[in-house]
Scaffold this motif. Sequence first.
Motif, PDB file in Angstrom:
ATOM      1  N   ILE A  18       0.840  -1.205   0.000  1.00  0.00           N
ATOM      2  CA  ILE A  18       0.000   0.000   0.000  1.00  0.00           C
ATOM      3  C   ILE A  18       0.872   1.250   0.000  1.00  0.00           C
ATOM      4  O   ILE A  18       0.632   2.196  -0.749  1.00  0.00           O
ATOM      5  CB  ILE A  18      -0.966  -0.010   1.204  1.00  0.00           C
ATOM      6  CG1 ILE A  18      -2.039  -1.072   0.981  1.00  0.00           C
ATOM      7  CG2 ILE A  18      -1.587   1.361   1.447  1.00  0.00           C
ATOM      8  CD1 ILE A  18      -2.840  -1.414   2.211  1.00  0.00           C
ATOM      9  N   VAL A  19       1.898   1.260   0.834  1.00  0.00           N
ATOM     10  CA  VAL A  19       2.794   2.413   0.927  1.00  0.00           C
ATOM     11  C   VAL A  19       3.524   2.627  -0.398  1.00  0.00           C
ATOM     12  O   VAL A  19       3.619   3.756  -0.886  1.00  0.00           O
ATOM     13  CB  VAL A  19       3.777   2.236   2.102  1.00  0.00           C
ATOM     14  CG1 VAL A  19       4.943   3.194   2.018  1.00  0.00           C
ATOM     15  CG2 VAL A  19       3.039   2.412   3.420  1.00  0.00           C
ATOM     16  N   GLU A  39       0.725   8.376   2.589  1.00  0.00           N
ATOM     17  CA  GLU A  39       0.905   6.963   2.944  1.00  0.00           C
ATOM     18  C   GLU A  39       0.160   6.635   4.230  1.00  0.00           C
ATOM     19  O   GLU A  39      -0.483   5.583   4.339  1.00  0.00           O
ATOM     20  CB  GLU A  39       2.400   6.662   3.109  1.00  0.00           C
ATOM     21  CG  GLU A  39       3.177   6.739   1.807  1.00  0.00           C
ATOM     22  CD  GLU A  39       4.686   6.807   2.005  1.00  0.00           C
ATOM     23  OE1 GLU A  39       5.407   6.563   1.026  1.00  0.00           O
ATOM     24  OE2 GLU A  39       5.155   7.108   3.124  1.00  0.00           O
ATOM     25  N   THR A  40       0.216   7.542   5.208  1.00  0.00           N
ATOM     26  CA  THR A  40      -0.496   7.335   6.476  1.00  0.00           C
ATOM     27  C   THR A  40      -1.999   7.273   6.232  1.00  0.00           C
ATOM     28  O   THR A  40      -2.688   6.397   6.779  1.00  0.00           O
ATOM     29  CB  THR A  40      -0.147   8.455   7.474  1.00  0.00           C
ATOM     30  OG1 THR A  40       1.262   8.422   7.724  1.00  0.00           O
ATOM     31  CG2 THR A  40      -0.902   8.287   8.784  1.00  0.00           C
ATOM     32  N   ILE A  44      -4.445   4.111   7.149  1.00  0.00           N
ATOM     33  CA  ILE A  44      -5.629   4.259   8.007  1.00  0.00           C
ATOM     34  C   ILE A  44      -6.857   3.695   7.293  1.00  0.00           C
ATOM     35  O   ILE A  44      -7.660   2.975   7.901  1.00  0.00           O
ATOM     36  CB  ILE A  44      -5.818   5.731   8.426  1.00  0.00           C
ATOM     37  CG1 ILE A  44      -4.712   6.134   9.411  1.00  0.00           C
ATOM     38  CG2 ILE A  44      -7.206   5.964   9.036  1.00  0.00           C
ATOM     39  CD1 ILE A  44      -4.647   7.614   9.728  1.00  0.00           C
ATOM     40  N   LYS A  45      -7.004   3.974   5.994  1.00  0.00           N
ATOM     41  CA  LYS A  45      -8.121   3.402   5.224  1.00  0.00           C
ATOM     42  C   LYS A  45      -8.036   1.878   5.228  1.00  0.00           C
ATOM     43  O   LYS A  45      -9.040   1.185   5.375  1.00  0.00           O
ATOM     44  CB  LYS A  45      -8.081   3.919   3.779  1.00  0.00           C
ATOM     45  CG  LYS A  45      -8.475   5.359   3.618  1.00  0.00           C
ATOM     46  CD  LYS A  45      -8.373   5.733   2.125  1.00  0.00           C
ATOM     47  CE  LYS A  45      -8.409   7.229   1.928  1.00  0.00           C
ATOM     48  NZ  LYS A  45      -8.127   7.599   0.524  1.00  0.00           N
ATOM     49  N   PHE A  46      -6.836   1.354   5.041  1.00  0.00           N
ATOM     50  CA  PHE A  46      -6.602  -0.093   5.042  1.00  0.00           C
ATOM     51  C   PHE A  46      -6.983  -0.696   6.394  1.00  0.00           C
ATOM     52  O   PHE A  46      -7.668  -1.723   6.465  1.00  0.00           O
ATOM     53  CB  PHE A  46      -5.125  -0.350   4.722  1.00  0.00           C
ATOM     54  CG  PHE A  46      -4.685  -1.783   4.798  1.00  0.00           C
ATOM     55  CD1 PHE A  46      -5.229  -2.750   3.978  1.00  0.00           C
ATOM     56  CD2 PHE A  46      -3.689  -2.163   5.695  1.00  0.00           C
ATOM     57  CE1 PHE A  46      -4.804  -4.069   4.045  1.00  0.00           C
ATOM     58  CE2 PHE A  46      -3.253  -3.474   5.769  1.00  0.00           C
ATOM     59  CZ  PHE A  46      -3.814  -4.437   4.938  1.00  0.00           C
ATOM     60  N   PHE A 126      -0.374   7.927  15.097  1.00  0.00           N
ATOM     61  CA  PHE A 126      -0.681   6.712  14.361  1.00  0.00           C
ATOM     62  C   PHE A 126       0.539   5.797  14.391  1.00  0.00           C
ATOM     63  O   PHE A 126       1.661   6.232  14.134  1.00  0.00           O
ATOM     64  CB  PHE A 126      -1.043   7.069  12.916  1.00  0.00           C
ATOM     65  CG  PHE A 126      -1.311   5.890  12.038  1.00  0.00           C
ATOM     66  CD1 PHE A 126      -2.418   5.082  12.243  1.00  0.00           C
ATOM     67  CD2 PHE A 126      -0.449   5.576  10.992  1.00  0.00           C
ATOM     68  CE1 PHE A 126      -2.671   3.994  11.427  1.00  0.00           C
ATOM     69  CE2 PHE A 126      -0.691   4.497  10.172  1.00  0.00           C
ATOM     70  CZ  PHE A 126      -1.804   3.698  10.384  1.00  0.00           C
ATOM     71  N   CYS A 127       0.319   4.526  14.704  1.00  0.00           N
ATOM     72  CA  CYS A 127       1.430   3.589  14.885  1.00  0.00           C
ATOM     73  C   CYS A 127       1.152   2.242  14.242  1.00  0.00           C
ATOM     74  O   CYS A 127       0.009   1.789  14.180  1.00  0.00           O
ATOM     75  CB  CYS A 127       1.657   3.320  16.378  1.00  0.00           C
ATOM     76  SG  CYS A 127       2.205   4.729  17.323  1.00  0.00           S
ATOM     77  N   ALA A 128       2.216   1.596  13.820  1.00  0.00           N
ATOM     78  CA  ALA A 128       2.170   0.174  13.502  1.00  0.00           C
ATOM     79  C   ALA A 128       2.326  -0.572  14.820  1.00  0.00           C
ATOM     80  O   ALA A 128       3.104  -0.170  15.683  1.00  0.00           O
ATOM     81  CB  ALA A 128       3.315  -0.200  12.563  1.00  0.00           C
ATOM     82  N   VAL A 129       1.582  -1.656  14.983  1.00  0.00           N
ATOM     83  CA  VAL A 129       1.709  -2.494  16.177  1.00  0.00           C
ATOM     84  C   VAL A 129       2.517  -3.724  15.784  1.00  0.00           C
ATOM     85  O   VAL A 129       2.113  -4.494  14.922  1.00  0.00           O
ATOM     86  CB  VAL A 129       0.338  -2.900  16.748  1.00  0.00           C
ATOM     87  CG1 VAL A 129       0.516  -3.761  18.002  1.00  0.00           C
ATOM     88  CG2 VAL A 129      -0.513  -1.669  17.048  1.00  0.00           C
TER      89      VAL A 129
END
Length: 197
Positions: A18-19, A39-40, A44-46, A126-129
């Motif tokens: 996606i990015v 990209e963020t 978020i949509k994803f 906003f973060c990746a987990v």
Amino acid sequence: MDRTYPPINNLLEQAAHIVRSQKKAARTLEPTESYKRGETEELIKFANANGLWISLSDLKVEFLSKGGENEVYTGDNDDIVVKLNNFEYAGDDLENFFIRIAAHNKFFSNVPYQMIGFAYNSQQEFCAVLIQPYILAEREATEDEIATHMQALGFEMDYYDEYHNSDYEVFDAVPNNVLYGIDGDLYFIDTQIRLRS
């Protein structure tokens, strides 16, 4: 999407795709510094479309520490750590984050990252987990142990905490980011990696 037993890096690969797609679309229209914003928005949509939001209360974790880009939590059974990564060190392009995580898993596969979703950290960023195995460590690795290990992987030392090979630069390979496990192995838990320019 079953996140209980996801294929390793499946979510990571999807998010990286996606990015990259967003970056290609924006490349001709926008300056580099706006890549990250676009990209963020796409991530978020994803996350919204696929139910990928993670609640820390559901994970039953306790706060451990905070660094420049990660809030770190430990799991109920102390077998994993959960990292909320705010993409701070990715610069203006989130693709750098995905390159780094994939390279980490390639070179330091004894302590891989797995991406399980997205969240907002305590600062509402906003973060990746990410999850990573919790390492039972005897101590921090020494600079000499780190250098020997990196050389065995085919890296040359630039400085005491920086290394490179033909494709990558690894930096911040300092003792508090590399643990000497109770099994005698080294665990690179939090280094920075980027493509060589």
